[in-house]
Design a protein around this motif. Structure first.
Motif, PDB file in Angstrom:
ATOM      1  N   PRO A 218     -15.565  -2.190  -1.202  1.00 56.72           N
ATOM      2  CA  PRO A 218     -14.377  -1.419  -0.799  1.00 56.72           C
ATOM      3  C   PRO A 218     -13.810  -1.935   0.517  1.00 56.72           C
ATOM      4  O   PRO A 218     -14.533  -2.367   1.413  1.00 56.72           O
ATOM      5  N   TYR A 221     -10.527  -7.329  -1.274  1.00 51.67           N
ATOM      6  CA  TYR A 221     -10.005  -7.631  -2.606  1.00 51.67           C
ATOM      7  C   TYR A 221     -10.004  -9.139  -2.803  1.00 51.67           C
ATOM      8  O   TYR A 221     -10.162  -9.921  -1.856  1.00 51.67           O
ATOM      9  N   TRP A 238      -5.080  -0.219   1.643  1.00 53.41           N
ATOM     10  CA  TRP A 238      -6.451   0.269   1.593  1.00 53.41           C
ATOM     11  C   TRP A 238      -6.994   0.093   0.170  1.00 53.41           C
ATOM     12  O   TRP A 238      -6.251  -0.102  -0.788  1.00 53.41           O
ATOM     13  N   SER A 239      -8.342   0.149   0.041  1.00 59.07           N
ATOM     14  CA  SER A 239      -8.987   0.082  -1.271  1.00 59.07           C
ATOM     15  C   SER A 239     -10.342   0.744  -1.175  1.00 59.07           C
ATOM     16  O   SER A 239     -11.132   0.445  -0.277  1.00 59.07           O
ATOM     17  N   ASP A 240     -10.622   1.650  -2.126  1.00 63.58           N
ATOM     18  CA  ASP A 240     -11.909   2.338  -2.159  1.00 63.58           C
ATOM     19  C   ASP A 240     -12.754   1.918  -3.359  1.00 63.58           C
ATOM     20  O   ASP A 240     -13.771   2.548  -3.662  1.00 63.58           O
ATOM     21  N   ALA A 241     -12.353   0.845  -4.022  1.00 62.20           N
ATOM     22  CA  ALA A 241     -13.030   0.437  -5.255  1.00 62.20           C
ATOM     23  C   ALA A 241     -13.815  -0.852  -5.056  1.00 62.20           C
ATOM     24  O   ALA A 241     -13.502  -1.666  -4.181  1.00 62.20           O
ATOM     25  N   CYS A 247      -4.913  -4.429  -3.149  1.00 59.65           N
ATOM     26  CA  CYS A 247      -5.102  -3.232  -2.325  1.00 59.65           C
ATOM     27  C   CYS A 247      -3.915  -2.287  -2.509  1.00 59.65           C
ATOM     28  O   CYS A 247      -2.804  -2.716  -2.838  1.00 59.65           O
ATOM     29  N   MET A 262     -10.653   1.613   3.830  1.00 58.52           N
ATOM     30  CA  MET A 262     -11.293   1.969   2.563  1.00 58.52           C
ATOM     31  C   MET A 262     -10.822   3.296   1.990  1.00 58.52           C
ATOM     32  O   MET A 262     -11.331   3.731   0.966  1.00 58.52           O
ATOM     33  N   ARG A 263      -9.857   3.976   2.620  1.00 57.96           N
ATOM     34  CA  ARG A 263      -9.398   5.251   2.091  1.00 57.96           C
ATOM     35  C   ARG A 263      -7.959   5.474   2.525  1.00 57.96           C
ATOM     36  O   ARG A 263      -7.493   4.946   3.541  1.00 57.96           O
TER      37      ARG A 263
END
Length: 586
Positions: A218, A221, A238-241, A247, A262-263
């Motif tokens: 997370p 990418y 952002w990216s939480d996966a 992103c 991340m959120r």
């Protein structure tokens, strides 16, 4: 035995005997005890004056009888060898073994046949040149010399490949680069190395299966295959996966304070206000898998101009507003490692709106199309435009400069590199002037310590001198009080002292100072003697001991019942100044 002795006579005798005993050419004695010359057999020869037939050397043969010189021994032909002495026929010459070849005549052993080099092999016997040695095929290697079959050629292991024949070590098998893997043995081309998919990365080289491709964590990418690392989500996203290929953009009018968020909660309006501080936008991204052909000055300049045009079109600005780090219009800066840097001057749109255009996949596709227009094979070679990021920043052009620092013995030169494109070149600095300052500081410190020491010594000497004067005065007063007086002279310490007719009783010595003694106190025999400040025992004056033992005073009678003591007089010295208490006998 006859010719073993020395001397001229013996020499003449031996010469004559040898002439008598020598056999004609091509003959010799069959045994050492025989004196009948016989014809030399096949494989031997004898020169004139010899008594024995000599054998032909290994690698040669002779089928004639009665040979008169070594030239009759014929050499084995090329590609053969013979270890037999006195060979009578050429059949003794054997062919060089497979994996070897002989380029000389008369070889005396099989190892004298030259071996094929590592990475090659040969199945031919009696070879006469190295052309018979065949190379191991591509994708294989061999470290054995003199190999006689292709079975010695070993396949390159999985995760490697080799497109050259005849390599002699496994280290020459090229490893699949980071971000790829291969499960093929004996691979002969780089295309067998398969790339990790988007959203994954692989940081090591020479990997042999797809399980080594890891998902991006997370906050990161990867949108292109074959990545060695994942890119952090740029500011404003952002990216939480796990395994993200892109992103998420922050909501409108919001931004993040840093990269790798991340959120969505990291996106705030305050961060957007904090980021919008410059009059220009600094844009950076990375070109991955860029072919070396683009590094040629002509192609590199074209690519820089084309990328500047695409940025201007995406932001709807004049292409001259796009400048490189040096301030040149209508171009960008590309470093040898593929790092790209550009400034967009006068950009008035908020960062979140610019991000929706520049972070989008269509914009990356247009950049790749511009590269394909210069090199049609760019896409096939895996070129990817990644890690696009923007931020507000005041533009300050970087001017390449050269700084020279000279010393007595060396001169160093360094060049300032373009900011953000490559690592700066280290510049040597001359620190010799620090040694000068350190030396001066040491001199000042030493001078100060010397002056302080001299001042302390002078003060101590002055205090002791004052104390010495006071002590002299006390000694004079105490002598008058302690020494008894009589009408006649008293011999004390070898000096005659006049006494008055009036006898005074001596004052007894006590432990306290003389000035404090009670004049009315009668002295006694067991009165304590005066001690110094360290309580050292009092020493009795030599002349007083004489008086106590009954010695007469010169010119007067002394009453034996009256004890006579001579106290020690203490100098009133400063202990700190003089280091010790000063004592002196009266």
């Amino acid at each position: 035995m006859l010719c073993s002795a020395s001397g001229f006579t013996w020499l003449i005798t031996c010469t004559m005997v040898s002439l008598v005993l020598a056999c004609p050419p091509g003959k010799g004695y069959p045994t050492s005890g025989s004196r009948a010359c016989v014809e030399c057999s096949q494989g031997t020869w004898s020169a004139a004056g010899a008594t024995e037939c000599t054998r032909c050397r290994p690698g040669t043969w002779n089928s004639a009888r009665g040979a008169a010189d070594e030239g009759a021994c014929l050499k084995c032909p090329l590609g053969t060898w013979s270890s037999q002495e006195a060979s009578p026929t050429p059949s003794s010459c054997q062919a060089c073994p497979a994996g070897r070849w002989g380029e000389k005549e008369g070889l005396g052993s099989g190892v004298e046949c030259t071996a094929c080099l590592p990475g090659t092999w040969s199945q031919e016997y009696g070879a006469t040149s190295s052309e018979v040695c065949q190379s191991c095929p591509v994708g294989t290697w061999s470290q054995s010399s003199g190999a006689s079959s292709p079975s010695v050629c070993i396949e390159c292991p999985m995760g490697t490949w080799n497109d050259q024949s005849g390599i002699s070590s496994q280290a020459e098998c090229s490893k699949c680069p980071a971000g790829t893997w291969s499960d093929v043995r004996g691979a002969s081309e780089a295309s067998t190395c398969r790339s990790c998919s988007v959203g994954r990365y692989q940081p090591a080289v020479g990997q042999s299966n797809h399980s080594v491709c890891l998902r991006c964590p997370p906050g990161t990418y990867n949108m292109g295959p074959g990545a060695a690392s994942c890119d952090a989500c740029p500011a404003g996203s952002w990216s939480d996966a796990f395994g993200a290929s892109s992103c998420n953009l922050c909501p409108q009018s919001e931004w993040t304070y840093s990269t790798g968020s991340m959120r969505v909660g990291d996106c705030t309006p305050g961060a957007l206000r904090h980021a919008s501080v410059g009059a220009s936008v600094h844009m950076t991204f990375q070109i991955r898998h860029m072919d070396d052909a683009f590094l040629a000055p002509s192609r590199l300049g074209l690519l820089e101009s084309e990328l500047a045009k695409q940025i201007a079109l995406a932001l709807n600005v004049d292409v001259r507003a796009v400048v490189d780090v040096a301030g040149e219009n209508a171009t960008v800066s590309i470093a040898p490692d593929g790092a790209v840097s550009a400034y967009v001057l006068g950009a008035t749109a908020p960062l979140d709106q610019l991000a929706r255009t520049l972070y989008d996949l269509p914009f990356r596709s247009r950049l790749l199309q511009a590269a394909n227009a210069i090199d049609p094979g760019a896409s096939a070679k895996g070129m990817v435009f990644a890690a696009i990021s923007i931020r507000s920043e005041q533009f300050v052009p970087v001017v390449p400069t050269t700084t020279s620092t000279s010393t007595v013995s060396t001169t160093t030169t360094s060049t300032t590199s373009l900011a953000g494109l490559s690592a700066p070149t280290a510049t040597s600095h001359d620190n010799s002037w620090w040694w000068v300052l350190a030396a001066l500081a040491c001199l000042v410190l030493a001078s100060g310590l010397t002056c302080a020491t001299m001042a302390v010594r002078a003060r101590r000497t002055g205090n002791c001198g004052v104390a010495e004067t006071k002590a002299e005065q006390q000694r004079e007063e105490q002598r008058e009080e302690v020494v008894p007086r009589s009408s006649g002279p008293v011999l004390l310490g070898g000096h005659a002292i006049a006494q008055s007719s009036e006898q005074k009783e001596p004052k007894a010595s006590i432990a306290k100072p003389v000035d404090d003694a009670d004049p009315g106190q009668e002295p006694s025999g067991d009165s304590p003697t005066l001690r110094n400040a360290f309580s050292s025992p009092l020493e009795t004056h030599g002349h007083v001991e004489d008086l106590e033992q009954g010695s007469a005073w010169q010119g007067a009678n002394v009453h034996s019942s009256m004890p006579v003591t001579t106290p020690r007089i203490e100098r009133d010295c400063n202990v700190a100044a003089c280091s010790v208490n000063c004592w002196e006998s009266a």
